[in-house]
Design a protein around this motif. Structure first.
Motif, mmCIF file in Angstrom:
data_model
loop_
_atom_site.group_PDB
_atom_site.id
_atom_site.type_symbol
_atom_site.label_atom_id
_atom_site.label_comp_id
_atom_site.label_asym_id
_atom_site.label_seq_id
_atom_site.Cartn_x
_atom_site.Cartn_y
_atom_site.Cartn_z
ATOM 1 N N LEU A 113 0.819 -1.175 0.101
ATOM 2 C CA LEU A 113 0.120 -0.006 -0.187
ATOM 3 C C LEU A 113 0.800 1.356 -0.049
ATOM 4 O O LEU A 113 1.886 1.351 0.515
ATOM 5 N N THR A 114 0.367 2.376 -0.687
ATOM 6 C CA THR A 114 1.027 3.505 -0.796
ATOM 7 C C THR A 114 0.121 4.743 0.237
ATOM 8 O O THR A 114 -0.985 4.308 0.474
ATOM 9 N N SER A 115 0.533 5.642 0.353
ATOM 10 C CA SER A 115 -0.127 6.782 0.966
ATOM 11 C C SER A 115 -1.514 7.255 0.378
ATOM 12 O O SER A 115 -2.424 7.808 0.943
ATOM 13 N N SER A 116 -1.716 6.814 -0.911
ATOM 14 C CA SER A 116 -2.870 7.161 -1.544
ATOM 15 C C SER A 116 -4.095 6.035 -0.989
ATOM 16 O O SER A 116 -5.271 6.520 -1.070
ATOM 17 N N MET A 117 -3.909 5.188 -0.098
ATOM 18 C CA MET A 117 -4.770 4.139 0.462
ATOM 19 C C MET A 117 -5.509 5.017 1.539
ATOM 20 O O MET A 117 -6.625 4.742 2.072
ATOM 21 N N TYR A 118 -4.936 6.092 2.175
ATOM 22 C CA TYR A 118 -5.477 6.781 3.271
ATOM 23 C C TYR A 118 -6.954 7.339 3.042
ATOM 24 O O TYR A 118 -7.717 7.682 3.977
ATOM 25 N N SER A 119 -7.129 7.320 1.577
ATOM 26 C CA SER A 119 -8.308 8.024 1.236
ATOM 27 C C SER A 119 -9.612 7.171 1.522
ATOM 28 O O SER A 119 -10.738 7.648 2.040
ATOM 29 N N TRP A 120 -9.173 5.721 1.415
ATOM 30 C CA TRP A 120 -10.569 4.708 1.847
ATOM 31 C C TRP A 120 -10.098 4.311 3.058
ATOM 32 O O TRP A 120 -11.205 3.469 3.617
ATOM 33 N N LEU A 121 -8.954 4.524 3.770
ATOM 34 C CA LEU A 121 -8.788 3.848 5.125
ATOM 35 C C LEU A 121 -9.737 4.675 6.183
ATOM 36 O O LEU A 121 -10.118 4.067 7.258
ATOM 37 N N PHE A 122 -9.778 5.938 5.907
ATOM 38 C CA PHE A 122 -10.506 6.879 7.173
ATOM 39 C C PHE A 122 -11.955 6.105 7.525
ATOM 40 O O PHE A 122 -12.118 6.151 8.712
ATOM 41 N N PRO A 123 -12.773 5.585 6.790
ATOM 42 C CA PRO A 123 -14.002 5.141 7.262
ATOM 43 C C PRO A 123 -13.617 3.988 8.083
ATOM 44 O O PRO A 123 -14.689 3.456 9.217
ATOM 45 N N LEU A 124 -12.824 3.170 7.947
ATOM 46 C CA LEU A 124 -12.184 2.000 8.642
ATOM 47 C C LEU A 124 -11.466 2.144 9.958
ATOM 48 O O LEU A 124 -11.304 1.317 10.783
ATOM 49 N N THR A 125 -11.345 3.528 10.353
ATOM 50 C CA THR A 125 -10.332 3.872 11.654
ATOM 51 C C THR A 125 -11.127 4.442 12.690
ATOM 52 O O THR A 125 -11.335 5.459 12.989
ATOM 53 N N ARG A 126 -11.734 3.459 13.448
ATOM 54 C CA ARG A 126 -11.958 3.802 14.904
ATOM 55 C C ARG A 126 -11.448 2.871 15.703
ATOM 56 O O ARG A 126 -11.855 2.214 16.588
ATOM 57 N N ASN A 127 -9.914 2.482 15.423
ATOM 58 C CA ASN A 127 -9.316 1.347 15.848
ATOM 59 C C ASN A 127 -8.210 1.758 17.282
ATOM 60 O O ASN A 127 -8.062 2.962 17.680
ATOM 61 N N LYS A 128 -8.408 0.579 17.857
ATOM 62 C CA LYS A 128 -7.338 0.550 19.083
ATOM 63 C C LYS A 128 -6.029 0.008 18.584
ATOM 64 O O LYS A 128 -5.003 0.416 19.236
ATOM 65 N N ILE A 129 -6.148 -0.896 17.769
ATOM 66 C CA ILE A 129 -4.799 -1.423 17.206
ATOM 67 C C ILE A 129 -4.894 -1.610 15.780
ATOM 68 O O ILE A 129 -5.932 -1.903 14.971
ATOM 69 N N LEU A 130 -3.951 -0.914 15.210
ATOM 70 C CA LEU A 130 -3.736 -0.615 13.598
ATOM 71 C C LEU A 130 -2.346 -0.983 13.181
ATOM 72 O O LEU A 130 -1.260 -0.624 13.794
ATOM 73 N N TYR A 131 -2.533 -2.076 12.323
ATOM 74 C CA TYR A 131 -1.144 -2.644 11.798
ATOM 75 C C TYR A 131 -0.900 -2.370 10.231
ATOM 76 O O TYR A 131 -1.945 -2.519 9.237
ATOM 77 N N LEU A 132 -0.039 -1.438 10.116
ATOM 78 C CA LEU A 132 0.266 -0.879 8.508
ATOM 79 C C LEU A 132 1.708 -1.333 8.086
ATOM 80 O O LEU A 132 2.216 -0.924 7.169
ATOM 81 N N SER A 133 2.066 -2.463 8.697
ATOM 82 C CA SER A 133 3.517 -2.820 8.428
ATOM 83 C C SER A 133 3.912 -3.403 7.077
ATOM 84 O O SER A 133 2.705 -4.028 6.238
ATOM 85 N N HIS A 134 4.907 -3.357 6.600
ATOM 86 C CA HIS A 134 5.395 -4.125 5.272
ATOM 87 C C HIS A 134 4.675 -3.629 4.027
ATOM 88 O O HIS A 134 4.084 -4.528 3.473
ATOM 89 N N ASN A 135 4.682 -2.213 3.998
ATOM 90 C CA ASN A 135 3.670 -1.663 3.054
ATOM 91 C C ASN A 135 4.972 -0.642 2.562
ATOM 92 O O ASN A 135 6.139 -0.615 2.455
ATOM 93 N N MET A 136 4.458 0.362 1.619
ATOM 94 C CA MET A 136 5.212 1.140 0.870
ATOM 95 C C MET A 136 4.838 2.814 1.471
ATOM 96 O O MET A 136 4.745 3.945 0.479
ATOM 97 N N LEU A 137 4.456 2.921 2.723
ATOM 98 C CA LEU A 137 3.940 4.397 3.165
ATOM 99 C C LEU A 137 4.982 5.147 3.375
ATOM 100 O O LEU A 137 6.170 4.732 4.041
#
Length: 831
Positions: A113-137
């Protein structure tokens, strides 16, 4: 209610009829095999679903998959690792932009994933734990500052360059009230193994309840000030490895009283460790790693403040002193590559220990191996190599039933190998090289230690023949019996070494791992606390090289520098996977096996200094991999009765048929390296050439520096030439005395009378003191003693040098002239 099909080899399409399981709460489909998904519409019917794992299933063609996940109102755990989400063209529809999710634990790792994914990630983020490892951010968006429930952010191993101050600013961009709330409850921050650069922002140290800080393997610098230390009182886990903390030792770490895991390896620290460091934590450390720095000091007492199954790694530093006390709770102890001295009897104090990995190599340890090894029933790796240990291997070593790797190389151990060692049937690597072990190579090595893939007994005093049982080890890849006193023939059963014969076998896994559990806030985490990689020094193309992680790829046999005789068995040509073969410096007879060309993977072949004869097999032209090292590969046959030269005309004196396809060998550019030939000045390789150039340059430089000093320094010049004169005179006299004392040389005189009055401390002399007789010209050099009480008479043209003797006499070194010497009280030394 619960369906788990994960970690299988199922293939086909996941059936949409799963949507009929409307009461399903948990669905695990991670890594089910080669399964695909036609569409995800059936998931929207699982209205009671709370946990969903689909790791490893491609969702590259699943448009609007975000909409489906948002429709699951009870979903709290979602894991989509490795689902190729970066390839989805339309991950969501505009109708779901204002929707919110109930997902508290979201994992989107390993999706490129690149930083362009943040546009669709926003509705999913009411998180306590968030794993974004091993991407291209390359960072995080500003809306992350509104994730006021976030407790765990995993940003490990993202490949893009990130500026850390900007990263932290986007975690704290809310209003002051919201920012305080966010800072208060953020507990874990993982951003290791990225390309973060810059200085650590003070905002990191201002997070008052953060428990885990992992900013390792980045390009960051900066330490907290004293004003921030009170904010870090909750920290339990700190990983600042490969982080520029130095050069001073970070004493602020001692204020972290709740710390249980500290990792500051390779942190550019060059300082002395405070003595109070070892007693700093009442919380009891579970992991301490200070390796690969330049830390000095003593670490004599490691008996307190360590919990069960703890790890201590102080390797590659400058710790010194004796090792006296170590906690029995330690599972991994690595003190290698330091300056520790003294004995290792502290091992006997670790009763009922949990030790699994012990590495004390590359120190200055002395004494004998203690006979109390039965305490360590869990021990997997024992490395005591490169010390000054002496004595015999104790019989208690047979109690190490779980032992996988034993390294005792480069010590002063002697005697026969204990029979109890055959009980260590889990051994995969055995390195006893460079000691003084003796006796026959034990037969039980091949009968009991079936798991061995490394067997190194080089540079010892083993004698006898090579046991046939060694050829029965199916996993053996490295066999090194070089530099011993073995005799007899090479076993023809070498082709039973399965790993050197069969093609396509997977490389041996030579990594031993240690995993432990870590508890935080009532949650258990499984952590990889340590790895131990098998290693060995292997003679490779004339030099010794250390192999570590690539050791499992190497397949080599070294029987050089023994007393082996008879012919090379033709069965050895069946070792198709062999990379290195060294049979040099033996007494092998006969011809080179005709089918040696079958060993097409050989990179190094050394048959030098034997008694081989006959012809060079034409099949050797098939060994094309000898050319793959671009001049670094070797084929050595020199110092044998057979020898190759550049042309066939130079081979008239050798009695063997020259290969007809020698031109093909030349065209293939297979480098054949033989010994230097008489009259062939071109055999001096590049290293020798630079050696001579360097020697000549150094001599010329030193010579003219010395001459220049003598020219400008008058006092030094005088002292030098005075010293030179004294040395010249001393050498001259010594040479003349030696010539006079030769048996066939006599000092002649007309009256050769022995004077009995001469002191016994002096040699006998001929008395030629008569004043009425002329002493003739001496025909040879002679030492002449002169009584100074007599008046000096006429001397001939003979050259004489005068020196003082201790007893009052004078002596002259006389070189004969053409006229006689006048009568003097002369005493000429007799031979």
């Amino acid at each position: 209610m619960y369906l788990d099909l994960s970690y299988n080899s199922i293939y086909g399409i996941i059936p949409p009829v799963f949507g009929n399981l409307t009461n399903l709460k948990v669905l695990f489909l991670e890594y089910v095999g080669r399964c695909g998904v036609e569409n995800l519409e059936w998931l929207s019917h699982l209205s009671h679903l709370e946990e969903l794992r689909m790791d490893g299933i491609s969702l590259a063609k699943q448009n609007h998959w975000v909409d489906v996940m948002l429709s699951l109102r009870k979903l709290s755990y979602l894991s989509l690792d490795g689902c190729e989400l970066s390839q989805v063209m339309y991950p969501y529809s505009s109708s779901f932009l204002n929707s919110s999710s109930s997902i508290h634990n979201l994992s989107l790792a390993n999706n490129n994933l690149t930083s362009s994914m943040y546009s669709w990630l926003f509705p999913l983020t009411r998180n306590k734990i968030l794993y974004l490892s091993h991407n291209m951010l390359d960072g995080i968006p500003k809306y992350f500052s509104s994730l006021c429930s976030l407790e765990w952010l995993d940003f490990v191993k993202n490949s893009a360059v990130v500026k850390f101050p900007d990263f932290l600013n986007n975690l704290s961009g809310c209003t002051s009230l919201t920012l305080q709330w966010l800072v208060f409850i953020t507990k874990n921050l993982y951003i290791s193994n990225n390309q973060l650069n810059g200085t650590i922002s003070e905002k990191l140290w201002e997070l008052p309840k953060i428990k885990v800080i992992d900013v390792s393997s980045n390009f960051l610098r900066g330490v907290p000030s004293t004003n921030h230390l009170s904010n870090l009182s909750y920290v339990e886990f700190t990983d600042l490895s490969s982080f520029n903390l130095g050069p001073r030792f970070p004493k602020w770490i001692q204020t972290l009283k709740n710390l249980t895991r500290l990792h500051i390896s390779n942190a550019s620290i060059s300082d002395t460790i405070p003595l109070e460091f070892w007693d700093a934590w009442p919380s009891r450390l579970r992991y301490l790693n200070l390796s690969s720095n330049n830390i000095k000091g003593e670490a004599s007492d490691l008996s307190s403040n360590f919990a069960i199954n703890s790890v201590i790694d102080l390797s590659s530093n400058k710790f010194y002193g004796t090792i006296q006390n170590v906690s029995s709770a330690v599972a991994l102890l690595n003190l290698s590559k330091n300056k520790f001295s003294g004995g290792i009897y502290f091992l006997c104090q670790m009763v009922d220990g949990f030790l699994e990995f012990l590495d004390l190599s590359h120190n200055f340890l002395t004494g004998q191996l203690p006979d109390c090894l039965w305490h360590f029933k869990y021990l997997k790796v024992l490395n005591l190599g490169h010390n000054n240990l002496s004595g015999r291997i104790p019989s208690s070593i047979g109690s190490l039933m779980e032992l996988e790797a034993l390294y005792l190389y480069e010590n002063n151990l002697y005697g026969e190998l204990p029979l109890s060692l055959k009980n260590c049937m889990s051994l995969t690597s055995l390195n006893l090289g460079a000691n003084r072990f003796s006796g026959n190579v034990p037969v039980w090595i091949g009968e009991n230690l079936w798991g061995l893939y490394v067997l190194i007994l080089r540079s010892n005093n083993f004698f006898g023949t090579i046991p046939l049982q060694v050829c029965q080890l199916p996993n053996l890849q490295i066999l090194d019996f070089s530099r011993n006193n073995l005799h007899g023939s090479i076993p023809s059963w070498l082709n039973n070494l399965t790993s050197m014969v069969q093609q396509g076998m997977l490389p041996t896994q030579n990594v031993h791992s240690l995993s432990t559990s870590w508890y935080s806030s009532g949650v258990m985490y499984e952590l990889l606390d340590g790895e131990y990689v098998d290693h060995a020094m292997i003679e490779w193309q004339g030099d010794e090289h250390e192999f570590t992680r690539n050791l499992g790829l190497l397949k080599t046999i070294d029987l050089s520098s023994n007393n082996l005789t008879c012919e090379i068995p033709y069965e050895i040509t069946g070792l198709y996977e062999l990379i290195t073969l060294n049979l040099s410096k033996n007494g092998l007879l006969g011809e080179i096996p005709l089918k040696i060309g079958q060993m097409k993977k050989l990179l190094t072949l050394d048959l030098s200094k034997n008694k081989l004869s006959g012809g060079i097999p034409t099949s050797m032209s098939q060994m094309t991999l000898l050319n793959d090292l671009d001049g670094e590969s070797h084929l050595t046959l020199n110092s044998n009765p057979l020898n190759l030269q550049d042309t066939k005309e130079n081979l008239d004196y050798v009695d063997f048929p020259f290969p007809e396809n020698v031109q093909e060998m030349k065209k293939s550019q297979v480098p054949l390296v033989f010994g230097k030939n008489v009259g062939d000045g071109e055999d001096i390789d590049e290293l020798d050439r630079w050696f001579y150039i360097g020697g000549a340059t150094g001599f010329a430089t030193g010579f003219w520096i010395a001459c220049g000093i003598l020219l400008v320094h008058r006092h030094g010049r005088h002292a030098f030439f005075q010293f030179y004169d004294r040395i010249k005179d001393w050498v001259y006299v010594k040479v003349m005395v030696f010539v006079v004392n030769l048996p066939d040389i006599k000092c002649r005189s007309p009256q050769p009378l022995v004077n009995p009055s001469i002191s016994p401390k002096l040699p006998s002399f001929l008395d030629v003191s008569s004043t009425s007789t002329l002493f003739p010209a001496l025909p040879i050099p002679c030492i002449v003693y002169v009584n100074p009480s007599e008046p000096p008479g006429h001397q001939s043209s003979s050259r004489a040098e005068k020196r003082e003797k201790p007893d009052g006499w004078l002596w002259m070194m006389v070189i004969p002239g053409d006229r006689p010497i006048s009568p003097l009280d002369l005493k000429c030394e007799k031979d």
